[in-house]
Design a protein around this motif. Structure first.
Motif, mmCIF file in Angstrom:
data_model
loop_
_atom_site.group_PDB
_atom_site.id
_atom_site.type_symbol
_atom_site.label_atom_id
_atom_site.label_comp_id
_atom_site.label_asym_id
_atom_site.label_seq_id
_atom_site.Cartn_x
_atom_site.Cartn_y
_atom_site.Cartn_z
ATOM 1 N N PHE A 1 0.501 -0.943 0.223
ATOM 2 C CA PHE A 1 -0.241 -0.067 0.469
ATOM 3 C C PHE A 1 0.678 1.307 0.275
ATOM 4 O O PHE A 1 2.232 1.206 1.035
ATOM 5 C CB PHE A 1 -0.487 0.313 0.977
ATOM 6 C CG PHE A 1 -2.045 1.103 1.548
ATOM 7 C CD1 PHE A 1 -3.064 0.951 0.039
ATOM 8 C CD2 PHE A 1 -1.442 1.801 2.227
ATOM 9 C CE1 PHE A 1 -3.966 2.147 0.257
ATOM 10 C CE2 PHE A 1 -2.422 3.052 2.902
ATOM 11 C CZ PHE A 1 -3.502 3.681 1.242
ATOM 12 N N ILE A 2 0.620 1.735 -1.055
ATOM 13 C CA ILE A 2 2.007 3.395 -1.690
ATOM 14 C C ILE A 2 1.400 4.599 -0.295
ATOM 15 O O ILE A 2 1.058 5.551 -0.521
ATOM 16 C CB ILE A 2 1.966 3.663 -2.736
ATOM 17 C CG1 ILE A 2 2.508 2.233 -3.565
ATOM 18 C CG2 ILE A 2 2.651 5.046 -2.590
ATOM 19 C CD1 ILE A 2 2.748 2.752 -4.884
ATOM 20 N N GLY A 3 1.516 4.565 1.033
ATOM 21 C CA GLY A 3 1.093 4.716 1.540
ATOM 22 C C GLY A 3 1.099 4.991 2.705
ATOM 23 O O GLY A 3 1.572 3.436 3.767
ATOM 24 N N PRO A 4 0.786 5.099 4.159
ATOM 25 C CA PRO A 4 1.039 5.408 5.876
ATOM 26 C C PRO A 4 0.625 3.920 6.152
ATOM 27 O O PRO A 4 0.108 3.283 5.455
ATOM 28 C CB PRO A 4 0.904 6.338 6.820
ATOM 29 C CG PRO A 4 -0.213 7.100 5.512
ATOM 30 C CD PRO A 4 -0.281 6.298 4.855
ATOM 31 N N ASP B 1 10.059 7.951 6.633
ATOM 32 C CA ASP B 1 10.312 6.625 5.688
ATOM 33 C C ASP B 1 10.361 5.862 6.460
ATOM 34 O O ASP B 1 10.434 6.118 8.436
ATOM 35 C CB ASP B 1 12.011 6.748 5.037
ATOM 36 C CG ASP B 1 13.249 6.768 5.825
ATOM 37 O OD1 ASP B 1 13.055 6.324 7.095
ATOM 38 O OD2 ASP B 1 14.419 7.260 5.462
ATOM 39 N N SER B 2 10.366 3.878 6.594
ATOM 40 C CA SER B 2 10.140 3.069 7.582
ATOM 41 C C SER B 2 11.873 2.799 8.705
ATOM 42 O O SER B 2 12.115 2.461 8.996
ATOM 43 C CB SER B 2 10.514 1.844 6.955
ATOM 44 O OG SER B 2 11.025 1.747 5.349
ATOM 45 N N TRP C 1 9.280 10.106 -4.620
ATOM 46 C CA TRP C 1 9.205 9.620 -3.434
ATOM 47 C C TRP C 1 8.419 8.951 -2.336
ATOM 48 O O TRP C 1 9.386 7.651 -1.867
ATOM 49 C CB TRP C 1 8.924 11.477 -2.807
ATOM 50 C CG TRP C 1 10.482 12.290 -2.107
ATOM 51 C CD1 TRP C 1 11.037 12.047 -3.883
ATOM 52 C CD2 TRP C 1 10.859 12.512 -1.708
ATOM 53 N NE1 TRP C 1 11.732 13.271 -3.603
ATOM 54 C CE2 TRP C 1 11.760 13.548 -1.971
ATOM 55 C CE3 TRP C 1 10.501 12.499 -0.119
ATOM 56 C CZ2 TRP C 1 12.960 14.477 -1.481
ATOM 57 C CZ3 TRP C 1 11.924 13.966 0.729
ATOM 58 C CH2 TRP C 1 12.510 14.237 0.244
ATOM 59 N N GLN C 2 6.772 8.981 -2.581
ATOM 60 C CA GLN C 2 6.457 7.830 -2.047
ATOM 61 C C GLN C 2 6.854 6.352 -2.795
ATOM 62 O O GLN C 2 7.077 5.396 -1.580
ATOM 63 C CB GLN C 2 5.058 8.288 -2.818
ATOM 64 C CG GLN C 2 4.013 9.032 -1.895
ATOM 65 C CD GLN C 2 2.508 10.034 -2.054
ATOM 66 O OE1 GLN C 2 2.387 10.009 -3.333
ATOM 67 N NE2 GLN C 2 2.154 9.236 -1.053
ATOM 68 N N ALA D 1 7.738 3.263 -0.508
ATOM 69 C CA ALA D 1 7.020 2.064 -0.393
ATOM 70 C C ALA D 1 7.429 1.070 -0.448
ATOM 71 O O ALA D 1 7.699 -0.707 0.083
ATOM 72 C CB ALA D 1 5.761 2.137 -1.306
ATOM 73 N N ASN D 2 9.173 0.906 -1.261
ATOM 74 C CA ASN D 2 10.220 0.259 -1.686
ATOM 75 C C ASN D 2 11.674 0.291 -0.499
ATOM 76 O O ASN D 2 11.878 -1.273 -0.156
ATOM 77 C CB ASN D 2 11.222 0.044 -2.987
ATOM 78 C CG ASN D 2 10.137 -0.017 -4.009
ATOM 79 O OD1 ASN D 2 9.782 -1.227 -4.189
ATOM 80 N ND2 ASN D 2 10.218 1.028 -4.391
#
Length: 670
Positions: A102-105, A216-217, A311-312, A316-317
């Motif tokens: 999911f390209i989001g939070p 980012d994560s 950037w998203q 997400a990657n």
């Protein structure tokens, strides 16, 4: 690694995501409803799949169908765009459950910010400044009113689950509280199925300033500066700009760090926007956090040079942010104006219709147009009526604002009512130019903003006449088939009479009867025709040429260029002075005396009923105006074809009608 993305959205944001994915070499899948089967985003994507009926609840809001489509086509990730399912935690969870990125939070972050009440409690714990107010669970009226009385009026009632201005009421004095609370609760139930309310101190002259954040994560977070979104109608943004005028470096840093603190409080990942109310004394208060990409993100891209969708995808990657805070900078100034199919003079009510003409300004490094429609497409009743986002950039605010005005004058749309003229008036307003921005800007300056700037008749009548004369010439030549044929001469020739004719133009609600004499009476294909046009004590010499959408006019030696469009006898002229719409009133050759088929009482196009002119059952004579309808900013009289009476009106004054809708039932006398 993401190699294929399904975009769970439509329109301009779907097209926007596809453009970046294409640059990154990533395949895209579009989803579409019945109404969108021929939409631009469908043709731009590498693949497209049908997901249901035209209404959003039957297609774009059906999470299971989107997940099944993603699985069927083996996509790696879903980009939700904004709106629809973009802030739906259950949808984000379903993606994870099916091994789709999911390209989001994270779902937990969406949930945390999904309730305004819960969000404010989290922000209070994190030390983010809040507007004084009550955000508790106890919802008894006496508790809510006691909180309002304590903080002092005016206060703002807000639905905890709300958005878009629904379930909101300003209360200016204590005796109005009960009625306002009841109304806000009714609206909240109707809109969200939830009537939990917040009570906040109402700031009378705040600005709406929001910060673009990215996390980012891996624990990194940045803010990509701010946007001013103060200019709104019905709590919906109209023009946004970046950076916010008058923001010093210290205030920018303080607010940016507060925005990051808000994101870190919910372990945020991805693109988000933290919205603040900024008071005149420099104090600011958390309003809400949008856990998605924002409609106005292009102004941030224009001043930073960054691609936020790229950037998203990178975040997400699982990769780190492309830049850290010290690497980021901005330059110049950018504006975004939202081009809507709506009628600003009728409380900004949305409009529908076919885009018979769609000519945006040319794109370059200063001008960007994000859109999801093409000429010939229709603006339907099913979705948001935004046609495009017009974004401009220049080295400073004054230059960027001049570019915005020029671009708006170059944006030509016909077939549907738009807010382009209103946006131009707004961008030309002195207070806006001086950046005196507040969230009630439009209400405060409505006397200046809702003033027609249509050209005076004597300044535009000769151009209107020239367009009709040149069009007549084209038709004559086409019908004759031979340019040298006498039947190709549109000179109004009469034996022993002057070569003159009359033109009747309906403009700004008034009929103008012009007399036209052709100056060069002897026809030759080599002679450029010229005419003398008269109206009362005005006389103009006109000549020129016309092509598919361009009018090249010489009026008393003044050479001008216009764009033009036509729907039957309705015309529009566009130039730097604005847009004028007029109707060529055809002469009555007596056809009314002939027997005709059944009278047509259907709406000629999408519009609004202005007035019912007669009572039901009242005897009327042939030609009597029965109803006045406004469409394309022009009034149309629906008249009696014979003596008779109206049996029933199907609409009342103020109602919107679709083109082709039956307006009334009429019974002719025997």
């Amino acid at each position: 690694m993401i190699r294929k993305i399904l975009i769970a959205n439509r329109g301009e944001i779907a097209c926007r995501v596809i453009k970046t994915a294409r640059k990154l070499g990533i395949l895209t899948v579009a989803v579409y409803s019945d109404a969108d089967s021929h939409a631009l985003h469908v043709s731009m994507a590498d693949e497209a799949i049908h997901i249901g009926g035209s209404a959003s609840k039957d297609s774009y809001l059906v999470a299971d169908r989107i997940i099944n489509a993603a699985k069927k086509l083996n996509v790696d990730a879903i980009h939700p765009g904004y709106g629809f399912l973009s802030e739906n935690a259950a949808f984000a969870t379903a993606c994870a459950d099916n091994n789709i990125i999911f390209i989001g939070p994270p779902p937990a972050a969406i949930t945390a910010m999904g309730s305004k009440s819960a969000a404010k409690q989290i922000m209070a714990s994190a030390g983010v400044p809040l507007v004084p107010g009550y955000h508790g669970d106890e919802q008894a009226e006496r508790v809510l009113k006691a909180a309002a009385d304590e903080m002092g009026y005016p206060v703002l009632l807000k639905a905890a689950a709300g958005g878009g201005g629904k379930g909101m009421r300003q209360v200016w004095k204590a005796e109005d509280f009960s009625a306002a609370l009841a109304a806000a609760k009714r609206e909240a139930i109707a809109s969200f199925g939830d009537d939990v309310m917040l009570v906040e101190k109402y700031l009378t002259q705040p600005r709406h300033v929001e910060f673009q954040i990215f996390c980012d994560s891996l624990g990194n977070g940045v803010y990509l500066f701010e946007r001013d979104c103060s200019v709104q109608r019905r709590h919906q943004k109209v023009i946004e700009e970046a950076p916010a005028p008058g923001m010093g470096d210290n205030l920018r840093k303080t607010m940016g760090e507060a925005a990051l603190k808000a994101a870190q409080a919910i372990n945020y990942v991805g693109a988000g926007t933290v919205e603040f109310l900024l008071d005149r004394d420099g104090s600011f208060y958390f309003m809400e956090m949008n856990t998605r990409l924002q409609v106005e993100h292009p102004v941030t891209e224009m001043i930073t040079g960054e691609d936020l969708v790229a950037w998203q995808i990178q975040v997400a990657n699982g990769e780190p942010l492309p830049k850290l805070q010290d690497d980021l900078s901005y330059s110049g100034h950018a504006f975004e104006a939202r081009i809507y199919a709506e009628d600003p003079e009728n409380d900004f009510l949305p409009a529908t219709g076919k885009l018979n003409l769609l000519q945006p300004p040319a794109e370059n490094r200063h001008v960007r147009v994000d859109t999801g429609v093409l000429e010939g497409d229709s603006v339907s009743v099913y979705y948001d009526p935004m046609i495009a986002k017009l974004v401009v950039w220049d080295t400073d605010r004054d230059k960027a604002l001049a570019r915005l005005r020029r671009a708006l004058r170059s944006y030509h749309i016909d077939g549907v009512t738009t807010n382009i003229e209103f946006l131009y008036t707004l961008a030309s307003n002195r207070a806006f130019h001086e950046a005196k921005l507040i969230t009630t800007f439009i209400e405060k300056h409505q006397d200046e903003l809702f003033v027609s700037d249509r050209p005076e008749p004597e300044n535009i009548l000769p151009a209107m006449a020239l367009l009709l004369l040149l069009k007549q010439q084209q038709v004559c030549r086409l019908n004759a088939g031979d340019p040298a044929s006498p039947w190709a001469i549109p000179s109004s020739w009469r034996a022993n009479e002057l070569h003159h004719q009359q033109l009747t133009l309906l403009y700004a609600g008034e009929n103008f009867v012009l007399t036209v004499n052709r100056e060069n009476r002897y026809f030759s294909p080599a002679i450029v025709p010229s005419w003398e046009v008269r109206y009362q004590n005005h006389t103009w010499k006109v000549s020129g040429d016309v092509d598919a959408h361009g009018l090249y006019a010489s009026i008393d030696g003044h050479k001008q260029q216009f764009h033009w469009s036509q729907q039957e006898q309705h015309f529009a002229l566009y130039n730097e002075q604005g847009t004028c719409r007029f109707t060529h009133v055809l002469p009555d050759y007596g056809q009314d005396n002939q027997e005709t088929g059944p009278a047509d009482f259907s709406a000629p196009m999408n519009g609004t009923i202005v007035q019912l002119m007669v009572a039901v059952g009242e005897p009327v004579k042939k030609g009597t105006a029965l109803m006045v309808m406004e469409a394309m900013k022009m009034e149309h009289n629906i008249t009696a074809p014979k003596d008779g009476r109206v049996v029933e009106f199907f609409f009342t004054a103020g109602e919107l009608v679709d083109g082709g809708a039956a307006l009334l039932e009429f019974k002719a006398d025997e």
